[in-house]
Write a protein that holds these residues in place. Structure first.
Motif, PDB file in Angstrom:
ATOM      1  N   PRO A  49       0.795  -1.269   0.073  1.00  0.00           N
ATOM      2  CA  PRO A  49       0.205  -0.101  -0.077  1.00  0.00           C
ATOM      3  C   PRO A  49       1.052   1.465  -0.045  1.00  0.00           C
ATOM      4  O   PRO A  49       2.225   1.089   0.193  1.00  0.00           O
ATOM      5  CB  PRO A  49      -0.822  -0.205   1.162  1.00  0.00           C
ATOM      6  N   PRO A  50       0.271   2.389  -0.441  1.00  0.00           N
ATOM      7  CA  PRO A  50       1.098   3.499  -0.399  1.00  0.00           C
ATOM      8  C   PRO A  50       1.555   3.997   0.932  1.00  0.00           C
ATOM      9  O   PRO A  50       1.071   3.715   2.055  1.00  0.00           O
ATOM     10  CB  PRO A  50       0.174   4.541  -0.890  1.00  0.00           C
ATOM     11  N   GLY A  51       2.739   4.800   1.098  1.00  0.00           N
ATOM     12  CA  GLY A  51       3.343   5.220   2.181  1.00  0.00           C
ATOM     13  C   GLY A  51       4.169   4.045   3.018  1.00  0.00           C
ATOM     14  O   GLY A  51       4.315   3.126   2.762  1.00  0.00           O
ATOM     15  N   LEU A  52       4.264   4.919   4.327  1.00  0.00           N
ATOM     16  CA  LEU A  52       5.175   3.841   5.312  1.00  0.00           C
ATOM     17  C   LEU A  52       4.425   2.690   5.761  1.00  0.00           C
ATOM     18  O   LEU A  52       3.302   2.748   5.636  1.00  0.00           O
ATOM     19  CB  LEU A  52       5.674   4.578   6.470  1.00  0.00           C
ATOM     20  N   LEU A  53       4.922   1.506   5.973  1.00  0.00           N
ATOM     21  CA  LEU A  53       4.546   0.478   6.493  1.00  0.00           C
ATOM     22  C   LEU A  53       4.306  -0.024   7.876  1.00  0.00           C
ATOM     23  O   LEU A  53       5.091   0.733   8.899  1.00  0.00           O
ATOM     24  CB  LEU A  53       5.012  -0.916   5.594  1.00  0.00           C
ATOM     25  N   ARG A  54       3.069  -0.449   8.342  1.00  0.00           N
ATOM     26  CA  ARG A  54       3.063  -0.896   9.726  1.00  0.00           C
ATOM     27  C   ARG A  54       3.020  -2.043   9.978  1.00  0.00           C
ATOM     28  O   ARG A  54       3.176  -3.055   9.040  1.00  0.00           O
ATOM     29  CB  ARG A  54       1.681  -0.202  10.318  1.00  0.00           C
ATOM     30  N   ILE A  55       3.400  -2.593  11.191  1.00  0.00           N
ATOM     31  CA  ILE A  55       3.278  -4.118  11.534  1.00  0.00           C
ATOM     32  C   ILE A  55       1.921  -4.707  11.081  1.00  0.00           C
ATOM     33  O   ILE A  55       1.024  -4.184  11.621  1.00  0.00           O
ATOM     34  CB  ILE A  55       3.467  -4.268  13.201  1.00  0.00           C
ATOM     35  N   GLU A  56       1.765  -5.992  10.747  1.00  0.00           N
ATOM     36  CA  GLU A  56       0.583  -6.497  10.487  1.00  0.00           C
ATOM     37  C   GLU A  56       0.709  -7.870  10.968  1.00  0.00           C
ATOM     38  O   GLU A  56       1.695  -8.462  11.108  1.00  0.00           O
ATOM     39  CB  GLU A  56       0.434  -6.532   8.698  1.00  0.00           C
ATOM     40  N   PRO A  57      -0.549  -8.512  11.318  1.00  0.00           N
ATOM     41  CA  PRO A  57      -1.815  -7.724  11.238  1.00  0.00           C
ATOM     42  C   PRO A  57      -2.212  -6.884  12.128  1.00  0.00           C
ATOM     43  O   PRO A  57      -1.609  -6.859  13.455  1.00  0.00           O
ATOM     44  CB  PRO A  57      -2.731  -8.922  11.522  1.00  0.00           C
ATOM     45  N   TYR A  58      -2.809  -5.767  11.855  1.00  0.00           N
ATOM     46  CA  TYR A  58      -3.310  -4.652  12.923  1.00  0.00           C
ATOM     47  C   TYR A  58      -4.509  -4.977  13.595  1.00  0.00           C
ATOM     48  O   TYR A  58      -5.556  -5.274  12.659  1.00  0.00           O
ATOM     49  CB  TYR A  58      -3.122  -3.239  12.280  1.00  0.00           C
ATOM     50  N   SER A  59      -4.812  -4.904  14.669  1.00  0.00           N
ATOM     51  CA  SER A  59      -6.194  -5.092  15.339  1.00  0.00           C
ATOM     52  C   SER A  59      -6.618  -3.683  15.877  1.00  0.00           C
ATOM     53  O   SER A  59      -6.160  -3.221  16.846  1.00  0.00           O
ATOM     54  CB  SER A  59      -6.081  -6.220  16.284  1.00  0.00           C
ATOM     55  N   GLU A  60      -7.471  -3.223  15.202  1.00  0.00           N
ATOM     56  CA  GLU A  60      -7.847  -1.699  15.779  1.00  0.00           C
ATOM     57  C   GLU A  60      -8.474  -1.961  17.128  1.00  0.00           C
ATOM     58  O   GLU A  60      -9.205  -2.628  17.317  1.00  0.00           O
ATOM     59  CB  GLU A  60      -8.945  -1.245  14.612  1.00  0.00           C
ATOM     60  N   GLY A  61      -8.234  -0.856  18.115  1.00  0.00           N
ATOM     61  CA  GLY A  61      -8.643  -1.001  19.217  1.00  0.00           C
ATOM     62  C   GLY A  61      -7.903  -1.535  20.273  1.00  0.00           C
ATOM     63  O   GLY A  61      -8.046  -1.542  21.731  1.00  0.00           O
ATOM     64  N   LEU A  62      -7.023  -2.452  20.058  1.00  0.00           N
ATOM     65  CA  LEU A  62      -6.198  -3.314  21.096  1.00  0.00           C
ATOM     66  C   LEU A  62      -5.416  -2.301  21.801  1.00  0.00           C
ATOM     67  O   LEU A  62      -4.992  -2.525  23.068  1.00  0.00           O
ATOM     68  CB  LEU A  62      -5.137  -4.326  20.346  1.00  0.00           C
TER      69      LEU A  62
END
Length: 341
Positions: free
Chosen positions: A167-180
């Motif tokens: 995806p565009p831009g800098l990358l994050r750790i995956e999998p990402y769980s929203e709210g954790l």
């Protein structure tokens, strides 16, 4: 005051013929079964202690993921993960995966750790404090990185020729769980670390052991600790209301088996002593009695009154069926009369 009630298991095992939990496999599989049984009883949380180099539960995320796949509503957590041993990136990956498997039910208690089975056990995992740092400093540094990663913002420069499209831009750790990120708890042993947890935007977890800072009973010192945490929280805009848990050993004596196991065998008063060469601590009493007496005693526990979540330690080596009996007795004979449920 209504409360969430969970169990906290250390996951001990021993080859003794008197133990129902004789191997590491027993400890893991019985932990899953107890979480399933607890959910059926209406218990709100299944929490597990993490100790390395011991015949106890250690690597939490496979266990939490398995429980998440076998249950549907119970909260699943730790109390606590020793961050001296943790790679923050792997921690975030594993936590995100376990939280997604459980559909957002993870409640992760973390801390700087407790006295260890071996000398500087974290060094065997490849970690050493930096120049001028203590092991506690290192744990907090690991924690700060993990919290940043769990926020889900990209930080890693993508490869211009990746194996898979990015995806565009800098990358994050995956999998990402929203709210954790809002479901991380700090196990605070002192008032100052409780205040630090509030600054960092973590929920507060206080156990049956605390630094002795006044000579007062555990519940009095814990109540003050909780108040200090909440006062500090008000100074920051974290965007959510914090939760607070305390742990207690509670055994309602309602059967002959309960009497045989526990009556007269538990400490009815707090104990004070040194947990290392520098730290004097207060060790919480056990609540073991007939239900009417338990209700009367627990009504006077000011820290339990302040907390929204109560974690009850369980004697896991007595087996799943007996521990489920204890949890059911707590709900019926303690929680309901006290208005917690």
């Amino acid at each position: 005051m209504a409360k969430k009630i969970g169990f906290l298991s250390f996951g001990h095992w021993t080859p003794s013929p008197h133990s129902q939990t004789r191997t590491g496999q027993d400890a893991l599989l019985q932990s899953i079964d107890l979480a399933v049984a607890a959910e059926e009883l209406g218990i709100d949380g299944a929490y597990f202690r993490v100790h390395h180099f011991a015949r106890q539960l250690a690597s939490p995320f496979p266990l939490l993921s398995a429980i998440g796949a076998r249950t549907s509503s119970i909260e699943i957590g730790t109390g606590v993960i020793d961050m001296r041993y943790e790679n923050p990136m792997y921690f975030a990956e594993d936590a995100g995966a376990a939280d997604l498997i459980s559909e957002g039910r993870l409640q992760l208690g973390i801390s700087r750790g407790s006295p260890e089975q071996v000398v500087d056990g974290f060094s065997y995992f490849g970690y050493q404090p930096g120049e001028g740092e203590s092991a506690a400093d290192m744990a907090r540094k690991h924690t700060e990185v993990a919290l940043q990663v769990l926020e889900g913002r990209g930080f890693a420069e993508p490869n211009p020729r990746p194996m898979f499209p990015n995806p565009p831009g800098l990358l994050r750790i995956e999998p990402y769980s929203e709210g954790l990120r809002e479901r991380i708890w700090w196990g605070a042993g002192s008032d100052s670390t409780a205040e630090w947890a509030a600054k960092m935007g973590m929920n507060l977890m206080s156990s049956t052991l605390k630094d002795d800072e006044s000579g007062e009973p555990l519940h009095v010192q814990q109540a003050k600790q909780i108040q200090a945490f909440r006062e500090e929280w008000k100074k920051h805009d974290h965007g959510f209301e914090p939760r607070v848990s305390v742990s207690r050993s509670i055994i309602p004596v309602v059967s002959d088996q309960d009497r045989a196991y526990f009556l007269g065998q538990r400490d009815s008063e707090d104990k004070f002593g040194m947990i290392d060469e520098k730290t004097r601590a207060v060790f919480g009493r056990s609540y073991t009695a007939e239900p009417d007496e338990l209700v009367e005693e627990l009504a006077k526990d000011t820290a339990v009154a302040e907390a929204d979540t109560l974690l009850v330690t369980v004697p896991n080596q007595l087996g799943v069926e007996y521990n489920a009996h204890i949890l059911e007795s707590i709900v019926e004979h303690v929680a309901k009369p006290l208005g917690w449920k």
